[in-house]
Scaffold this active site. Structure first.
Site, short mmCIF file in Angstrom:
data_model
loop_
_atom_site.label_atom_id
_atom_site.label_comp_id
_atom_site.label_asym_id
_atom_site.label_seq_id
_atom_site.Cartn_x
_atom_site.Cartn_y
_atom_site.Cartn_z
N GLN A 15 -5.00 -1.56 9.42
CA GLN A 15 -4.81 -2.72 8.98
C GLN A 15 -5.47 -3.77 9.72
O GLN A 15 -5.03 -3.76 11.02
CB GLN A 15 -3.11 -3.05 8.61
CG GLN A 15 -3.00 -4.56 7.74
CD GLN A 15 -3.70 -4.50 6.52
OE1 GLN A 15 -3.65 -3.32 5.88
NE2 GLN A 15 -3.87 -5.49 5.82
N ASP A 33 -11.05 2.44 3.79
CA ASP A 33 -11.60 1.21 3.71
C ASP A 33 -13.04 0.94 3.30
O ASP A 33 -13.44 -0.24 3.12
CB ASP A 33 -11.10 0.34 4.94
CG ASP A 33 -9.67 -0.28 4.69
OD1 ASP A 33 -9.54 -0.77 3.75
OD2 ASP A 33 -9.14 -0.52 5.83
N LYS A 81 0.81 -1.21 0.01
CA LYS A 81 -0.02 0.14 0.17
C LYS A 81 1.09 1.36 0.17
O LYS A 81 0.61 2.20 -0.63
CB LYS A 81 -0.97 0.09 1.27
CG LYS A 81 -2.08 -1.22 1.00
CD LYS A 81 -2.91 -1.42 2.34
CE LYS A 81 -3.97 -2.46 2.04
NZ LYS A 81 -4.47 -2.80 3.12
N1 GUN Z 1 -7.02 -6.90 6.18
C1 GUN Z 1 -7.49 -7.89 4.84
N2 GUN Z 1 -7.82 -6.88 3.84
C2 GUN Z 1 -7.76 -5.63 4.69
C3 GUN Z 1 -8.36 -4.38 4.13
O1 GUN Z 1 -8.96 -4.28 2.75
N3 GUN Z 1 -8.02 -3.55 4.65
C4 GUN Z 1 -7.71 -3.44 5.96
N4 GUN Z 1 -7.55 -2.37 6.80
N5 GUN Z 1 -7.17 -4.37 6.31
C5 GUN Z 1 -7.48 -5.45 5.77
#
Ligand code: GUN
Length: 266
Positions: free
Chosen positions: A79, A102, A35
């Site tokens: 995350q 998100d 990311k």
């Molecule tokens: N953990 C697994 N997929 C995601 C996601 O798309 N966003 C976040 N913040 N955590 C995750």
């Protein structure tokens, strides 16, 4: 996105993403690095907050409150999963919905239900983009999603429904899973069980989208779909790795740019 970020900056808007990671889950570390790298590649400013697994819920809430107010941060991403002693729901609820790139906050989840939304959860959005870019029509199609998570299964169902698909969500209590999957014109596998969807379960010519990322004991990365057998019957199929994963990141970038515009206006 690079072009869009450039235009945004010319308008005097500087997108910024804060990425928060708690603990040292190796998979989360890989995702967070991807990311950050994507931000760098397209010119989005990013900050990483890597906290120890012992961080308390109150300390994490304090950080989120700070980021909610921070002017150079347009998007906040925490995350998941978080360590067990931290309540994910409380944390997600604390994020300013206008910075919730998100789309996990209840306000944004609610907007998705209504079909009028600013942020779309990144993985389901990536799946929709793949479908659209491949020229696949959703309207009137049988769409079967395997997995009912808040992050993928449930929002995926809404997005396919908004495109007029006939949607079924399967889960661990579903009877006749194989029969249900066999009906599908579009299959979205998001359960987290390595290679559980096999070619014999798939209708000839179906579109198969594999959201799963599972690491086998021999370290190999595989999806929820058994690729070799499914590929023989599918008209289109996504690989793992390199299918949905990069799309998730691309959609996060899109949401971050959107957040920068929204937060400038407010
Ligand atoms: N953990 C697994 N997929 C995601 C996601 O798309 N966003 C976040 N913040 N955590 C995750």
């Amino acid at each position: 996105m690079k072009e869009e970020v450039k235009n945004l900056k010319q308008e005097g808007i500087n997108p910024g993403l804060a990425v928060v990671i708690v603990g040292d889950d190796p998979a989360s570390r890989v995702y967070v690095n991807s990311k950050k790298k994507a931000c760098e590649e397209i010119g989005i400013y990013s900050e990483e907050y890597a906290l120890s697994a012992k961080t308390t819920q109150d300390e994490l809430l304090e950080l989120i409150n700070m980021l909610n107010e921070k002017k150079d941060i347009s998007g906040i991403l925490v995350q998941l999963p978080l360590p067990e002693h931290i309540d994910e729901e409380i944390i997600i609820n604390a994020i300013n919905p206008k910075k919730d790139v998100d789309a996990f906050h209840p306000v944004n989840v609610g907007k998705i239900m209504f079909g009028n939304y600013d942020f779309v959860p990144c993985t389901p959005a990536g799946v929709m983009e793949l479908i659209k870019e491949s020229g696949i029509e959703v309207a009137g199609k049988e769409c079967v999603i395997i997995g009912r998570s808040n992050i993928v299964g449930k929002p995926q169902a809404m997005l396919l429904l908004h495109e007029n698909g006939t949607v079924t969500i399967c889960h661990s209590k579903t009877k006749n899973l194989a029969e249900t999957v066999k009906r599908a014109d579009i299959v979205v596998a998001a359960v987290g069980k390595p290679e559980m969807i096999t070619g014999d379960m798939i209708k000839e010519g179906a579109v198969v989208i594999d959201v799963g990322i599972n690491r086998l004991e021999n370290k190999k990365l595989v999806g929820d779909v058994h690729f070799e057998s499914a590929e023989k019957v599918a008209s289109a199929i996504t690989p793992v790795p390199g299918g949905v994963g990069p799309m998730t990141i691309a959609m996060l970038m899109k949401n971050t740019v959107k957040a920068a515009r929204i937060n400038r206006e407010s």
